[in-house]
Enzyme design. Structure first.
Site: not given
Length: 951
Positions: A221, A246, A242-244
């Protein structure tokens, strides 16, 4: 100047370019409004008539998490079709259903978080089902087809906006939020980046989602690769979501930054445009962004850049031009065409692994069907709810007639006896199943799991006979006679309430733990033991002193699964064993597999069937490969979980209505001993995937048999300035119409450094009638033959002979020829001019790549507790050098030698106390001239960034 309609702001003018409209809108948004756009759930701006927007709609193989939808085969099954036209049509169908569902429910988003293009490097990865292939060329081809279908064909407005997952080098669930993938430059460029690059360059991708893990010591990230690579591949604005959770991981789990303000600013500056964190509550992310601004870590211009990328996607989706959006009226949902497409995909995904002539089955075959998956249509975490379903058993009943098919599931039938002499018992439910059936009669697992309106289990003198299903690794499920699985709701009581195991935390799995003369029964979801209380059966309280104590059960076996199998198989003409996995257990998101082996319970069933009847066929229905001995079987097939038409598809292939033509999208290995460590991402150094594997696979990449035969001939090649043109013919020499998947590979015959044993450069799936012939032509760009030259930091085509291999799999080669290619000759490393970057090694042992700084660059360090060895070949010292320097941090020592000889220089590095990014440059005298291999030895927890030489 452009004239606008009265009172119409430029951002509403459909005649203006999107870029100008976005410029205008940005000037109208306040800073607070722009900050609000950076969360996954962007609020509406009512004063400008802008609705709320949500990034993120799961649609990996159909619309997920939003109720009933068409369910296509798992992604790895789509990869097994090797059919880009089919996958494009599936993408179209999925995006049409997204649009149709959104028209009824505004929770359905148009920003699609799919496909997953992580390469299936390691078959024990828990999310194997989500990827397409271990090969970057096949993966990018399938991903490009799916995204083109999702995007649609309109030149301006997109039907949906797909985002590729998960950037980058993400193949482990173990410690996924804190582990670092050590990816050397050649692997980065030749393997991991390639799967993303070709899909992005094709122009149908709206963005990417970074993965949870770190790469070379730096979280994805905050990866500089977003800027250095991803955004250079296209002129389109790309949205990075972004991923959850992260964003919070950067501080809470990875401890990469001290504060969330620092982490948020670093992510945004690296290129993350949308933050998925804290669910629908955007307040914490907004506070962090505002805090970063207040601390001078961010500027409004940097926020504008991220908002611009979001708005670019929203404009392309037609949000600001509803009258011009050609997709606004799409209503295609669960159409006959979509149902037929789901069946076509399921049929094309089936791979015939071996066949001694028993298949296809004759119409009058008496068939015994056994196995835990025989009457199941399993879903996975990213499936929609089934509107229709077809299990293998149902498909066989329909195709052959129920009177010719006998079935035994093969589970162990057990009762659980308490220490008091009573047995676990399921009370009859007063509420009927009709109350929990959704549209079209589909049984919705979400409505069943976690129910508290059903009576808890109790005990009585006779008890209930449960189906005990052992999924291996000590994980088991218990199913009541009415078909419902034992589950634990939030109140802690056990009920027969779940249609299937499922959920983020599965509440339907247990372990039997030996205890005294019996067993304790541990509920895996809560980690607590089952106890028998006066008001029902439940899991023990967290405080063991607060309530009932764990019960010791005696396991009474009423019938073993093998006995049921033997009873029905000996008199059958053919036995079909349907084995495989449940996608929610022992290999899924958050959980890697422990082994390639088939679960022991299913191995027992297979052995029992084979012993009773030699005409035994194995159908593996699974999300990943197995190491299973098929040598004594009459035939074996594999398919991923095939969605709503899985059973019909399997029955049609077994009956010969369809000739199988699926191909393995990844190598099937013979045993766990063939596998590297799960966290070893160096596919070159550890010889991973078909590209480098030097052993004998169980089944090779690209393998798949047919009910007919094909011949290959007339191979011709022609080299032009930009490409290699290849053509050959395929003829169906059998008597069955079938598809063939023609595969074209290449290999460098005499490379100067390790190159793939063979590498896929093109493929095509074609349908041929008996006797028909077709000429296939391919244009292979010369860049497909290049490799990443670490000595120069760029791609290079090595001149010399290259072999072209055409055939039916990576090992079934039918035609070959050698083509000389011009290129750029290699040269020794110019170390006097460039020195040696630590990560640009040719070989290593005991070394991993780490971040040089938090922002950019790589360094190397010895893995914990080891001495690291590095080799840099063919280093040119010219007329001679007299000094060498190392740029290092931490503490320890570096030793340098040439050609494996005596140590010429040693640097002792003292800890500065300022952290791992406080580098110093140390010099020492050294004499060398000419060309030599440089060997470095690292001792201690130091980081080596660079070695320099001077005269």
């Amino acid at each position: 100047m452009t004239a606008h309609p009265p009172h119409t702001p430029p951002f509403r003018d459909a005649h203006l370019p999107f870029a100008k409209r976005i410029d205008d809108l940005l000037t109208r948004l306040t800073l607070d409004e722009k900050i609000g756009f950076l969360h996954q759930f962007a609020p509406a701006v009512e004063r400008l008539g802008i609705p709320a927007f949500r990034t993120g709609q799961e649609a990996l193989h159909g619309v997920a998490w939003m109720g009933p939808a068409t369910v296509f085969p798992q992604a790895v099954g789509l990869g097994a079709t090797w059919n880009t036209d089919l996958v494009r049509r599936i993408g179209e169908a999925v995006s049409q259903e997204v649009r149709a569902m959104r028209a009824r429910d505004d929770r359905v988003g148009l920003n699609i978080w799919a496909p997953t293009v992580n390469l299936l490097r390691h078959p024990l990865w828990g999310r194997n089902e989500e990827g397409y292939s271990e090969d970057p060329k096949l993966t990018s081809a399938i991903a490009t087809a799916y995204t083109r279908g999702l995007r649609g064909d309109h030149p301006t407005y997109w039907r949906t906006a797909p985002v590729l997952k998960h950037w980058l080098a993400h193949n482990n669930e173990t410690d996924r939020a804190i582990s670092s993938s050590s990816v050397r430059p050649r692997v980065l460029h030749e393997y991991d980046l390639r799967a993303f690059r070709e899909a992005v360059e094709a122009g149908a991708v709206a963005g990417v989602m970074p993965a949870y893990n770190l790469v070379n010591g730096r979280p994805n990230h905050v990866s500089p690769y977003l800027r250095e690579h991803l955004r250079t591949w296209t002129d389109e604005e790309l949205l990075v979501c972004s991923d959850a959770g992260a964003p919070s991981n950067l501080v809470d789990h990875e401890h990469y930054f001290d504060t969330h303000e620092e982490a948020t600013a670093a992510s945004l500056r690296a290129g993350v445009d949308s933050f998925t964190d804290h669910g629908t509550d955007s307040s914490q992310m907004i506070a962090r962004i505002q805090g970063a601004l207040d601390q001078g870590l961010l500027t409004e211009a940097e926020i504008d850049t991220a908002v611009r990328r979001q708005l670019s996607v929203r404009f392309r989706l037609g949000e600001f031009d509803p009258r011009h959006d050609p997709h606004a009226g799409v209503t295609d949902f669960d159409t006959p065409a979509h149902r037929a497409l789901a069946q076509e995909a399921a049929e094309q995904a089936i791979v015939l692994l071996r066949n001694d002539g028993v298949l296809p089955l004759a119409a009058d075959t008496r068939l015994a069907v056994v196995g835990l998956l025989a009457d199941e249509c399993k879903l996975d975490w990213y499936s929609g709810t089934l509107l229709h379903r077809s299990t293998p058993l149902e498909g066989l009943y329909e195709r052959f007639g129920a009177e010719r098919v006998e079935f035994a599931e093969g589970v162990d039938r057990v009762r659980l006896k308490t220490s008091a002499g009573t047995f676990l018992h399921v009370l009859a439910s007063e509420s009927g199943e009709d109350e929990v059936r959704g549209a079209e009669g589909a049984l919705d697992p979400a409505l069943l799991a976690g129910r508290t309106d059903l009576p808890p289990l109790t005990t009585d003198a006779t008890g209930t006979e449960f189906a005990l299903i052992d999924w291996d690794e000590g994980v088991l499920t218990l199913r009541a006679p009415d078909g419902r699985y034992l589950s634990v709701a939030e109140d802690g009581y056990l009920r027969a309430s779940a249609d299937q195991p499922g959920g983020w935390v599965v509440q339907e799995t247990f372990r039997l733990e030996p205890h005294g003369s019996g067993h304790l029964l541990r509920h895996i979801g809560t980690g607590r033991h089952v106890c028998v209380a006066a008001d029902g059966v439940k899991v023990a309280d967290e405080n063991p002193e607060a309530g009932a104590k764990p019960e010791t059960f005696e396991l009474i076996i009423a019938e073993r699964g093998e006995d049921a199998v033997t009873r029905i198989t000996s008199e059958a003409d053919v036995v079909l064993v349907v084995a495989g996995n449940d996608p929610h257990l022992n290999g899924r998101e958050t959980e890697d597999r422990a082994s390639l082996r088939l679960p022991a319970h299913q191995e027992r069933l297979l052995r029992a069937a084979r012993a009773a009847n030699p005409r035994t066929v194995l159908a593996l229905v699974s999300a990943y490969p197995y190491a299973v001995d098929t040598s004594g079987l009459a035939a074996a097939l594999w398919t991923a979980h095939g969605g709503q038409a899985a059973g019909t598809a399997l029955a049609r292939v077994l009956a010969g209505d369809v000739s199988p033509a699926g191909r393995l999208p990844q190598t099937w290995y013979e045993s766990d001993a063939d596998l590297p460590g799960l966290l070893d991402y160096d596919v070159i150094g550890s010889r991973q995937t078909y590209l480098y594997f030097e052993g004998t696979p169980l089944f090779p990449f690209g393998h798949g048999l047919s009910y007919t035969s094909f011949s290959y001939g007339d191979l011709t090649t022609r080299v032009t300035e930009e490409a290699l043109h290849v053509s050959f013919t395929i003829t169906n020499t059998g008597d069955v119409t079938s598809d063939e998947v023609a595969q074209l590979y290449t290999r460098a015959i005499d490379p100067a450094l390790p190159r793939p044993r063979r590498e896929l450069v093109a493929h095509r799936r074609v349908t041929l009638a008996p006797g028909a012939q077709e000429e296939l032509s391919f244009e292979v760009p010369l860049r497909a033959f290049e490799f990443w030259d670490v000595t120069q930091g760029r791609w290079r085509l090595e001149p010399g002979p290259y072999e072209l291999l055409a055939g039916a799999s990576s090992e079934d080669i039918r035609l070959r020829t050698t083509v000389p290619l011009d290129g750029e000759p290699g040269a020794p490393r110019p170390v006097c001019q460039r020195g040696l970057e630590g990560a640009d090694f040719d070989e290593q042992s005991g070394v991993e790549i780490v971040d040089r700084t938090r922002v950019a660059g790589d360094a190397v360090t010895a893995t914990e507790g080891r001495a690291g060895e590095l080799l840099y070949r063919d280093c040119d010292f010219g007329d001679g050098v007299t000094e060498a320097t190392v740029t290092v941090s931490g503490e320890g020592s570096v030793e340098l030698s040439l050609d494996g000889g005596a140590v010429l220089a040693t640097w002792q590095v003292a800890e500065s106390g300022s952290g791992p990014y406080d580098y110093t440059t140390l010099g020492t005298g050294v004499g060398a001239e000419g060309v030599h291999d440089v060997h470095l030895r690292l001792r201690g927890p130091l980081r080596l960034a660079h070695v320099g030489f001077s005269g």
